[in-house]
Enzyme design. Structure first.
Site, PDB file in Angstrom:
ATOM      1  N   TYR A 215      11.620  -4.146  -3.959  1.00 30.42           N
ATOM      2  CA  TYR A 215      10.298  -4.367  -3.361  1.00 30.42           C
ATOM      3  C   TYR A 215       9.200  -3.979  -4.341  1.00 30.42           C
ATOM      4  O   TYR A 215       8.244  -4.734  -4.551  1.00 30.42           O
ATOM      5  CB  TYR A 215      10.186  -3.552  -2.081  1.00 30.42           C
ATOM      6  CG  TYR A 215       8.839  -3.609  -1.409  1.00 30.42           C
ATOM      7  CD1 TYR A 215       8.482  -4.696  -0.622  1.00 30.42           C
ATOM      8  CD2 TYR A 215       7.927  -2.563  -1.552  1.00 30.42           C
ATOM      9  CE1 TYR A 215       7.243  -4.740   0.008  1.00 30.42           C
ATOM     10  CE2 TYR A 215       6.696  -2.601  -0.931  1.00 30.42           C
ATOM     11  CZ  TYR A 215       6.351  -3.692  -0.153  1.00 30.42           C
ATOM     12  OH  TYR A 215       5.128  -3.734   0.465  1.00 30.42           O
TER      13      TYR A 215
ATOM     14  N   SER B  53       1.123  -3.944  -3.299  1.00 29.19           N
ATOM     15  CA  SER B  53       1.403  -2.655  -2.666  1.00 29.19           C
ATOM     16  C   SER B  53       1.146  -1.565  -3.688  1.00 29.19           C
ATOM     17  O   SER B  53       1.219  -1.797  -4.904  1.00 29.19           O
ATOM     18  CB  SER B  53       2.862  -2.593  -2.202  1.00 29.19           C
ATOM     19  OG  SER B  53       3.233  -1.270  -1.852  1.00 29.19           O
TER      20      SER B  53
END
Length: 240
Positions: free
Chosen positions: A156, A143
């Site tokens: 995350y 990401s």
């Protein structure tokens, strides 16, 4: 039986589905997985209706035995693995003082630990493909948060940064075996996973799942001599 085969996790919708469709369109036999059986079965039916060869198994990527079963299913049906796509992921936001252990463990397990286990379970098939054509490929969904960590999504972000690092380590370890690893690092993509932010970032301003699929198409076409360790997908004006 297709000449080449791919395994895609988190493939029932969004980015994973777009990647699976691109691989099916490119002639790969598919094994797909996701957590929810009903959604996965429907996706498998739709892919088969397009003429793609598809095996599927619902599996929790935090479950080591489920990962073994998924790889065993793929091996039994296809006997080879040319492309592994580690797409399954989960993001749960929280402030530093409010982190719940079960959610921390879930993100570590699904986003990072599962990738390590998939390399371990698939390494023999990947090495065989690498020996054959020098372009076995592992796509790891990271990401942009792994490049530019954000508050609230701190765990995350940390798992995705680790995915990038692990992909780099795998290139150093496995390139000599004809196995390439690439970390895809997208910003916000218009999927249900980004619904939480669509009040401030409109869906029409987000990346499309097909944008990520086009990067996979590129990766399938480069020569064995070309290793691309990561691809960052930014929206206009976005920086890392």
């Amino acid at each position: 039986m297709p000449d080449r085969a791919a395994l895609v996790t988190g493939a029932s919708r969004g980015i994973g589905l777009a990647l699976a469709e691109l691989l099916g369109e490119s002639g790969y036999g598919l094994t797909i997985s996701a957590r929810k059986p009903d959604t996965l079965e429907q996706t498998a039916r739709e892919l088969r209706a397009k003429g793609y060869e598809v095996e599927y198994l619902a599996a929790n990527m935090a479950d080591e035995e489920a990962i073994r079963e998924l790889v065993a299913l793929h091996r039994e049906h296809y006997g080879r693995l040319d492309v592994l796509v580690n797409n399954a992921g989960v993001g749960i936001g929280a402030q530093a003082g409010e982190q719940q252990t079960k959610f921390v463990d879930m993100q570590l397990g699904v986003n990072l630990r599962a990738i390590v286990l998939f390399y371990r379970e698939c390494i023999d098939m990947l090495r065989a493909a690498g020996a054959e054509h020098r372009s076995a490929l592992v796509v790891n969904l990271a990401s942009i948060a792994g490049k530019s960590p954000t508050a609230w999504l701190s765990v995350y972000s940390a798992t995705k940064a680790a995915v990038i690092a692990y992909s780099q380590a795998m290139n150093k370890e496995l390139n000599a075996d004809g196995i390439k690893s690439v970390a895809f690092c997208p910003g916000f993509v218009d999927t249900d996973m980004t619904d939480f932010v669509k009040g401030t970032v409109p869906a029409e301003e987000m990346l499309r799942p097909t944008d990520i699929a086009e990067a996979l198409r590129f990766m399938l076409r480069v020569s064995p001599a070309c290793v691309v360790p990561e691809i960052i997908f930014q929206r206009p004006g976005e920086t890392v």
